[in-house]
Design an enzyme around this catalytic site. Structure first.
Site, PDB file in Angstrom:
ATOM      1  N   CYS A  45       0.826  -1.213   0.000  1.00  0.00           N
ATOM      2  CA  CYS A  45       0.000   0.000   0.000  1.00  0.00           C
ATOM      3  C   CYS A  45       0.856   1.257   0.000  1.00  0.00           C
ATOM      4  O   CYS A  45       0.629   2.178  -0.782  1.00  0.00           O
ATOM      5  CB  CYS A  45      -0.931  -0.008   1.206  1.00  0.00           C
ATOM      6  SG  CYS A  45      -2.006   1.437   1.291  1.00  0.00           S
ATOM      7  N   CYS A  50      -1.603   1.685  -2.991  1.00  0.00           N
ATOM      8  CA  CYS A  50      -2.587   2.752  -2.754  1.00  0.00           C
ATOM      9  C   CYS A  50      -1.995   4.154  -2.796  1.00  0.00           C
ATOM     10  O   CYS A  50      -2.500   5.031  -3.517  1.00  0.00           O
ATOM     11  CB  CYS A  50      -3.248   2.560  -1.392  1.00  0.00           C
ATOM     12  SG  CYS A  50      -3.509   0.870  -0.858  1.00  0.00           S
ATOM     13  N   LYS A  53       0.027   5.230  -6.150  1.00  0.00           N
ATOM     14  CA  LYS A  53      -0.925   5.202  -7.266  1.00  0.00           C
ATOM     15  C   LYS A  53      -1.881   6.388  -7.187  1.00  0.00           C
ATOM     16  O   LYS A  53      -2.201   7.012  -8.207  1.00  0.00           O
ATOM     17  CB  LYS A  53      -1.689   3.878  -7.234  1.00  0.00           C
ATOM     18  CG  LYS A  53      -2.577   3.627  -8.424  1.00  0.00           C
ATOM     19  CD  LYS A  53      -3.089   2.193  -8.420  1.00  0.00           C
ATOM     20  CE  LYS A  53      -3.777   1.870  -7.109  1.00  0.00           C
ATOM     21  NZ  LYS A  53      -4.285   0.484  -7.067  1.00  0.00           N
ATOM     22  N   TYR A 179      -9.273  -3.633 -11.123  1.00  0.00           N
ATOM     23  CA  TYR A 179      -9.132  -2.228 -10.722  1.00  0.00           C
ATOM     24  C   TYR A 179      -7.727  -1.703 -10.979  1.00  0.00           C
ATOM     25  O   TYR A 179      -7.553  -0.532 -11.353  1.00  0.00           O
ATOM     26  CB  TYR A 179      -9.552  -2.034  -9.259  1.00  0.00           C
ATOM     27  CG  TYR A 179      -8.619  -2.603  -8.225  1.00  0.00           C
ATOM     28  CD1 TYR A 179      -7.631  -1.828  -7.660  1.00  0.00           C
ATOM     29  CD2 TYR A 179      -8.738  -3.926  -7.804  1.00  0.00           C
ATOM     30  CE1 TYR A 179      -6.766  -2.337  -6.700  1.00  0.00           C
ATOM     31  CE2 TYR A 179      -7.879  -4.446  -6.846  1.00  0.00           C
ATOM     32  CZ  TYR A 179      -6.900  -3.652  -6.303  1.00  0.00           C
ATOM     33  OH  TYR A 179      -6.042  -4.164  -5.371  1.00  0.00           O
ATOM     34  N   GLU A 183      -7.108   1.445 -13.389  1.00  0.00           N
ATOM     35  CA  GLU A 183      -6.503   2.635 -12.796  1.00  0.00           C
ATOM     36  C   GLU A 183      -5.273   3.079 -13.572  1.00  0.00           C
ATOM     37  O   GLU A 183      -5.132   4.263 -13.919  1.00  0.00           O
ATOM     38  CB  GLU A 183      -6.145   2.357 -11.337  1.00  0.00           C
ATOM     39  CG  GLU A 183      -7.357   2.318 -10.429  1.00  0.00           C
ATOM     40  CD  GLU A 183      -7.032   1.911  -9.009  1.00  0.00           C
ATOM     41  OE1 GLU A 183      -7.805   2.266  -8.102  1.00  0.00           O
ATOM     42  OE2 GLU A 183      -6.006   1.220  -8.788  1.00  0.00           O
ATOM     43  N   HIS A 440     -26.545  21.397  -1.953  1.00  0.00           N
ATOM     44  CA  HIS A 440     -26.740  21.859  -3.321  1.00  0.00           C
ATOM     45  C   HIS A 440     -25.800  23.011  -3.659  1.00  0.00           C
ATOM     46  O   HIS A 440     -25.601  23.893  -2.823  1.00  0.00           O
ATOM     47  CB  HIS A 440     -28.196  22.314  -3.488  1.00  0.00           C
ATOM     48  CG  HIS A 440     -28.537  22.720  -4.882  1.00  0.00           C
ATOM     49  ND1 HIS A 440     -28.695  21.805  -5.901  1.00  0.00           N
ATOM     50  CD2 HIS A 440     -28.723  23.949  -5.429  1.00  0.00           C
ATOM     51  CE1 HIS A 440     -28.987  22.445  -7.008  1.00  0.00           C
ATOM     52  NE2 HIS A 440     -29.012  23.759  -6.755  1.00  0.00           N
ATOM     53  N   GLU A 445     -25.640  15.004  -3.835  1.00  0.00           N
ATOM     54  CA  GLU A 445     -27.047  15.216  -3.485  1.00  0.00           C
ATOM     55  C   GLU A 445     -27.978  14.351  -4.332  1.00  0.00           C
ATOM     56  O   GLU A 445     -29.140  14.113  -3.955  1.00  0.00           O
ATOM     57  CB  GLU A 445     -27.418  16.690  -3.633  1.00  0.00           C
ATOM     58  CG  GLU A 445     -27.555  17.168  -5.061  1.00  0.00           C
ATOM     59  CD  GLU A 445     -28.047  18.605  -5.165  1.00  0.00           C
ATOM     60  OE1 GLU A 445     -29.015  18.947  -4.459  1.00  0.00           O
ATOM     61  OE2 GLU A 445     -27.462  19.374  -5.948  1.00  0.00           O
TER      62      GLU A 445
END
Length: 457
Positions: A45, A50, A53, A179, A183, A440, A445
């Site tokens: 990681c 992680c 990357k 993934y 990525e 908003h 939302e």
């Protein structure tokens, strides 16, 4: 009866996320702890996963932002990427994190032993020829990139190599559709490479919601990634112009300057002496554990990517804390594997938590699930000139009204999905979503303004 004497109460093999967390938590309880690590502290990681990357993903995002800024009145040429400068900055940050891990272990009282560890018996570990005994041994060695055994495989690189390429390749060929493959395809397309992604299957991101898979493929294609599905790799060879040529089983070819095999990761169990001491390994190479992370050898445990559970850094951290509590505490902490949020840092991002639509219908029946979805152009892109769209999707158990799946493809989806993971774990219903005020104007939302269920297929 005299209890046997051990050098340590707990010996960790591997100082990645899980190993470091377990070592620290145990040492802070006064437990005698040692952790062996052959590479830099922090594991995949921190060093090749992680963190670096995500840093590259940020870098790629700036190129897109520079281009979009013209729609907001910004004028002038976009700056050029200085790849060596980015590599230097990334390496400095990773080095800093390595030092942080070292300080954390030292301050907790855990001993760090540099070297590759191997089990000699149920209570003995050998590192650099030295033997250490421990009451409990924990295997936390993570996973490694898998490269299929095809002719020319030695010419390819893996995800571990992508951070220190000598230059950003003009043409990058990515093999895979998980993934990691998606990525890196997105990242290097953003950094300026011509990117082709090939995959033997008929869709990207196996295991994700079907709408998410389709939407990601469309958005990656919109940004210039050439995706070739049903393309099974046969061989890789050096071309006449010193490029690399990948050939499919049907005879089709693709040429590139760099070929990345992102075809999955396998548990790092080789040469640890596990099977020799009786630790059971499954058909995927993972260490088999029970609910308390104990292997088939009672004194040996396994956590994180090396084991037969879910391969995610936060899961390894949670397992580490649960194991320490089990061995040296009241044993009341347990890891709940339901509603674990996941992000994929493609461009745009993916965020998901809970069941996919297929999983929900399999569990509740086809008519037991209500689906709410919307795809739209975010406000940002009304002026940016980008054609990027965003997808949001909710899955609801019709009988209980409970929301059982939240999926998003769009900007900062990983950030957005974290909050909804809390809501799902708390048992939020669609009525609660509907009664929640939205912020908003935001993309997030949309999740609390979905009112009309999609028509059922």
């Amino acid at each position: 009866m005299t209890q046997p004497h051990f050098d340590y109460d707990l010996f960790l093999i591997g100082a990645g996320s899980g190993g470091v967390r377990a070592a620290r938590m145990a040492a802070q309880r006064g437990v005698r702890v040692a952790v062996a690590e052959a590479g830099p502290l922090g594991g995949t990681c921190v060093n090749a996963g992680c963190i670096p990357k995500k840093l590259l993903s940020y870098a790629a995002g700036y190129a897109e932002a520079f281009h979009e800024s013209a729609g907001y009145g910004w004028r002038g040429p976009a700056p050029a990427l200085d790849w060596p400068a980015l590599k230097t900055a990334r390496a400095a940050e990773i080095s800093r994190l390595n030092e942080v891990y070292a300080r954390l272990l030292d301050s907790s009282g855990a001993q760090v032993i540099a070297g590759r560890a191997r089990l000699a018996d149920a209570h003995t570990v050998v590192v650099n020829g030295e033997r250490y005994t421990a009451r409990h041994i924990v295997v936390a060695t993570g996973a490694l990139p898998y490269v299929p055994a095809i002719p020319g495989r030695e010419l390819a690189v893996t995800s571990d190599d992508m951070f220190d390429l000598p230059r950003v390749p003009r043409r990058l060929l990515v093999v895979g559709a998980g993934y990691i493959a998606c990525e890196f395809a997105s990242i290097f397309r953003g950094l300026g490479s011509e990117v082709t992604l090939v995959h033997r299957g008929n869709h990207l991101l196996n295991g994700f919601d079907a709408d998410v898979r389709r939407f990601v493929a469309e958005e990656m294609g919109r940004k210039g990634v050439d995706i070739k599905l049903d393309w099974t790799v046969d061989s890789l060879a050096r071309g006449k112009e010193d490029d690399l040529v990948l050939t499919s089983r049907m005879g089709a070819t693709c040429a590139a300057d760099v070929v990345l095999f992102a075809t999955g990761r396998v548990p790092n169990t080789a040469d640890l002496g596990l099977e020799q001491v009786g630790v059971r390994i499954d058909d995927k190479g993972a260490v088999v554990v029970d609910r308390d992370y104990r292997t088939s050898v009672p004194s040996v445990y396994a956590i994180g990517d090396v084991s037969s559970r879910k391969q995610l850094t936060p899961v390894a951290l949670a397992e580490a804390m649960a194991l320490v509590e089990h061995l040296f505490g009241a044993g009341q902490r347990a890891v709940d594997y339901e509603f674990i949020p996941t992000a994929v840092f493609t461009h745009p991002n993916v965020g998901t938590v809970g069941l996919t639509e297929a999983e929900a219908r399999a569990a509740l029946g086809h008519d037991g699930v209500a689906v709410y979805r919307s795809d739209f152009r975010a406000l940002r892109h009304t002026l940016s000139g980008s054609g990027e769209r965003t997808l949001v999707k909710l899955l609801v158990d019709k009988k209980t009204d409970r929301v059982i799946g939240v999926h998003m493809v769009g900007p900062d989806a990983g950030e957005v999905i974290q909050g909804f993971a809390v809501a799902l774990r708390a048992g939020a219903t669609k009525a609660i979503f509907d009664s929640t005020m939205g912020v908003h104007p935001t993309v997030a939302e949309e999740f609390v303004t979905l009112r009309q269920a999609a028509a059922e297929d």
